[in-house]
Design an enzyme around this catalytic site. Structure first.
Site, PDB file in Angstrom:
ATOM      1  N   GLY A 142       8.007  -5.280   2.811  1.00 19.09           N
ATOM      2  CA  GLY A 142       8.215  -4.053   2.062  1.00 19.09           C
ATOM      3  C   GLY A 142       7.802  -2.874   2.912  1.00 19.09           C
ATOM      4  O   GLY A 142       6.954  -3.019   3.805  1.00 19.09           O
ATOM      5  N   GLN A 153       5.230   5.547   5.106  1.00 18.66           N
ATOM      6  CA  GLN A 153       4.797   4.697   6.228  1.00 18.66           C
ATOM      7  C   GLN A 153       5.597   4.952   7.495  1.00 18.66           C
ATOM      8  O   GLN A 153       5.228   4.493   8.574  1.00 18.66           O
ATOM      9  CB  GLN A 153       4.906   3.213   5.848  1.00 18.66           C
ATOM     10  CG  GLN A 153       3.966   2.811   4.721  1.00 18.66           C
ATOM     11  CD  GLN A 153       4.058   1.335   4.451  1.00 18.66           C
ATOM     12  OE1 GLN A 153       4.925   0.886   3.703  1.00 18.66           O
ATOM     13  NE2 GLN A 153       3.181   0.555   5.078  1.00 18.66           N
ATOM     14  N   CYS A 192      -0.915  -4.853   4.364  1.00 17.66           N
ATOM     15  CA  CYS A 192      -0.060  -3.670   4.465  1.00 17.66           C
ATOM     16  C   CYS A 192       0.133  -3.335   5.938  1.00 17.66           C
ATOM     17  O   CYS A 192      -0.828  -3.369   6.707  1.00 17.66           O
ATOM     18  CB  CYS A 192      -0.732  -2.512   3.741  1.00 17.66           C
ATOM     19  SG  CYS A 192       0.185  -0.962   3.812  1.00 17.66           S
ATOM     20  N   LEU A 193       1.360  -3.024   6.332  1.00 18.27           N
ATOM     21  CA  LEU A 193       1.625  -2.685   7.745  1.00 18.27           C
ATOM     22  C   LEU A 193       0.827  -1.461   8.188  1.00 18.27           C
ATOM     23  O   LEU A 193       0.530  -1.307   9.371  1.00 18.27           O
ATOM     24  CB  LEU A 193       3.126  -2.432   7.961  1.00 18.27           C
ATOM     25  CG  LEU A 193       4.060  -3.639   7.834  1.00 18.27           C
ATOM     26  CD1 LEU A 193       5.510  -3.201   7.979  1.00 18.27           C
ATOM     27  CD2 LEU A 193       3.720  -4.719   8.851  1.00 18.27           C
ATOM     28  N   HIS A 235       3.424  -2.623  -4.931  1.00 17.00           N
ATOM     29  CA  HIS A 235       2.683  -2.165  -3.751  1.00 17.00           C
ATOM     30  C   HIS A 235       3.415  -0.984  -3.095  1.00 17.00           C
ATOM     31  O   HIS A 235       2.797   0.026  -2.747  1.00 17.00           O
ATOM     32  CB  HIS A 235       2.537  -3.344  -2.772  1.00 17.00           C
ATOM     33  CG  HIS A 235       1.903  -3.008  -1.454  1.00 17.00           C
ATOM     34  ND1 HIS A 235       0.735  -3.601  -1.014  1.00 17.00           N
ATOM     35  CD2 HIS A 235       2.272  -2.153  -0.462  1.00 17.00           C
ATOM     36  CE1 HIS A 235       0.426  -3.108   0.184  1.00 17.00           C
ATOM     37  NE2 HIS A 235       1.348  -2.237   0.547  1.00 17.00           N
ATOM     38  N   GLU A 236       4.747  -1.119  -2.945  1.00 16.45           N
ATOM     39  CA  GLU A 236       5.534  -0.060  -2.279  1.00 16.45           C
ATOM     40  C   GLU A 236       5.609   1.203  -3.130  1.00 16.45           C
ATOM     41  O   GLU A 236       5.513   2.311  -2.610  1.00 16.45           O
ATOM     42  CB  GLU A 236       6.937  -0.564  -1.942  1.00 16.45           C
ATOM     43  CG  GLU A 236       6.992  -1.768  -1.001  1.00 16.45           C
ATOM     44  CD  GLU A 236       6.056  -1.679   0.183  1.00 16.45           C
ATOM     45  OE1 GLU A 236       5.837  -0.575   0.718  1.00 16.45           O
ATOM     46  OE2 GLU A 236       5.503  -2.726   0.577  1.00 16.45           O
ATOM     47  N   HIS A 258       2.669   3.341  -2.739  1.00 21.17           N
ATOM     48  CA  HIS A 258       2.710   4.169  -1.522  1.00 21.17           C
ATOM     49  C   HIS A 258       3.339   5.534  -1.805  1.00 21.17           C
ATOM     50  O   HIS A 258       2.984   6.532  -1.179  1.00 21.17           O
ATOM     51  CB  HIS A 258       3.560   3.484  -0.436  1.00 21.17           C
ATOM     52  CG  HIS A 258       2.787   2.536   0.440  1.00 21.17           C
ATOM     53  ND1 HIS A 258       1.746   2.935   1.245  1.00 21.17           N
ATOM     54  CD2 HIS A 258       2.937   1.211   0.665  1.00 21.17           C
ATOM     55  CE1 HIS A 258       1.284   1.899   1.920  1.00 21.17           C
ATOM     56  NE2 HIS A 258       1.980   0.821   1.578  1.00 21.17           N
TER      57      HIS A 258
HETATM   58 NI    NI Z   1       1.771  -1.113   2.265  1.00 21.98          NI
END
Ligand code: NI
Length: 181
Positions: free
Chosen positions: A47, A52, A96-97, A138-139, A142
């Site tokens: 995701g 991000q 998370c990236l 989660h996304e 963000h």
């Molecule tokens: Ni994330």
């Protein structure tokens, strides 16, 4: 050819901002979504949200089909997503990236009823559950400046604090490009 965009990391302002709604689908937005998919897949992510990749737009992408169990699950492009309703709760580990090498258990809803715009700006409503729903939640977080570590208790947070500090100081190594402030 899509581009692999550098990922913004924990501590950067953009990850704490509320995004702006997408008002029209233009070439720039199509390119952003293309690049987001390419960036996510190349970083082995499932995701990715626009902040991000240093964008303030209300867009996120989800693709869990790289996980064997979910190989038939279609990717999602969520433009201006809103969670209308939710049911159930479960606790699972997440990462998370933007927060490399930190994993922690997070409580999320099992099922969410989502509204978003598709590529024709048409309003779409879907109900998703399980892992797909967790990643989408989660996304969507963000897009509101919220990160999964915000859910941690003081005690849990203390366990990951040193890694969070390293990330803030850019003293980390990843196999995907990071955004340099
Ligand atoms: Ni994330």
């Amino acid at each position: 050819m899509p581009a692999q965009l550098p990922i913004t990391t924990y501590g950067m302002e953009i990850l704490r901002k509320e995004v702006k709604p997408v008002v029209k689908i233009d070439n720039k937005l199509v390119e952003l979504v293309d690049n987001m998919f390419y960036t996510m897949i190349n970083a082995n992510g499932i995701g990715l949200a626009a902040p991000q990749v240093n964008s303030e737009l209300s867009v996120c992408v989800v693709d869990i089909s790289c996980v064997d169990e979910y190989k038939n699950v279609k990717p999602l492009i969520l433009i201006n997503p809103v969670i209308l309703d939710s049911h159930g709760e479960s606790i699972k580990e997440e990462g998370c990236l933007s927060i490399p090498d930190v994993r922690a258990e997070v409580k999320r809803h099992d099922k969410v009823y989502l509204q978003y715009n598709d590529f024709n700006m048409k309003e779409v409503k879907i109900e998703i559950e399980g892992f797909l729903s967790r990643v989408a939640q989660h996304e969507i977080d963000h897009l509101h400046g919220k990160l999964f570590v915000d859910y941690l208790s003081k005690e849990e947070l203390s366990k990951v604090k040193s890694q969070l500090r390293k990330i803030q100081k850019h003293k980390i190594e990843t196999d995907y490009p990071l955004f340099e402030n």
